[in-house]
Design an enzyme around this catalytic site. Structure first.
Site: not given
Ligand SMILES: Nc1nc2c(c(=O)[nH]1)N=C([C@H](O)[C@H](O)COP(=O)(O)OP(=O)(O)OP(=O)(O)O)CN2
Length: 195
Positions: A100, A146, A185
């Site tokens: 991220c 966007h 997200e």
């Molecule tokens: N507490 C938070 N943790 C994270 C945030 C956030 O805004 N608050 N944001 C991110 C990244 O921007 C992104 O959302 C990745 O999140 P994640 O759930 O890890 O996404 P993945 O699709 O890679 O996860 P999978 O477990 O592979 O589905 C990170 N953390």
């Protein structure tokens, strides 16, 4: 649907199309136990109830409450509406190599939750007309859709938590009944700001 609820005469209609609804005509609860159907049930949607299994354990109903319980709570009814936007961001202050920290994007979901006590419902029986939230959709389209969120919010890391707090602060005055903002997200993640 007919006006009365339940099998007894405990409750009068919430919606009255015939004229103004003075406070005295709004439904009152007796000082006896309130039947469960009038009491708001917790959302049964998967992932929404922070206490999984509780609603099921209660047979889908909230526990019986007395009128005293209702009086103590300021917002026993709430409505939510969901909005969508797509944007890019990059998060700072993460360990090296954290994905991220790289430029990436999300199809965001934002939920506004507005609450009220039953005595505060509008004449049609609304906490607030869902249609009145259309200005929020326009604002999302104009402000974040966007766009690169690091540019929109240069003074803070655009995490889901920060977005939820920012949106709440921007909209609390316009929607005084606003009690929570949720930002997602990914389909599996939600950040909720409920001050
Ligand atoms: N507490 C938070 N943790 C994270 C945030 C956030 O805004 N608050 N944001 C991110 C990244 O921007 C992104 O959302 C990745 O999140 P994640 O759930 O890890 O996404 P993945 O699709 O890679 O996860 P999978 O477990 O592979 O589905 C990170 N953390």
């Amino acid at each position: 649907m007919s006006g009365s609820r339940g099998s007894g005469d405990d409750f009068r209609p919430i919606v009255d199309q015939s004229g103004p609804a003075p406070a005295a005509r709004l439904p009152r609860v007796r000082r006896t136990t309130v039947k469960a159907p009038l009491v708001p049930t917790l959302p049964a949607r998967p992932g929404r109830d922070p206490r999984p299994g509780r609603a099921a354990a209660l047979g889908g109903r909230a526990p019986h409450l007395t009128s005293c319980d209702l009086d103590r709570r300021t917002a026993v009814l709430s409505i939510t509406k969901e909005f969508h936007f797509s944007a890019s961001h990059r998060l700072d202050h993460l360990p090296q190599g954290h994905p991220c920290g790289r430029l990436h994007g999300h199809n965001y979901v934002v939920e506004l939750e507005l609450g009220a006590h039953p005595d505060e419902l509008t004449r049609p029986g609304f906490v607030r007309d869902y249609g009145e939230l259309a200005i929020f959709r326009k604002w999302l389209d104009d402000t974040v859709d966007h766009r690169h969120l690091n540019d929109v919010l240069p003074d803070r890391n655009p995490s889901a938590e920060h977005l939820a707090m920012w949106i709440y602060g921007m909209w609390k005055e316009e929607f005084p009944q606003l009690i929570a903002v949720r930002v997602s997200e990914t389909p599996k993640t939600w950040a909720t700001y409920r001050p």
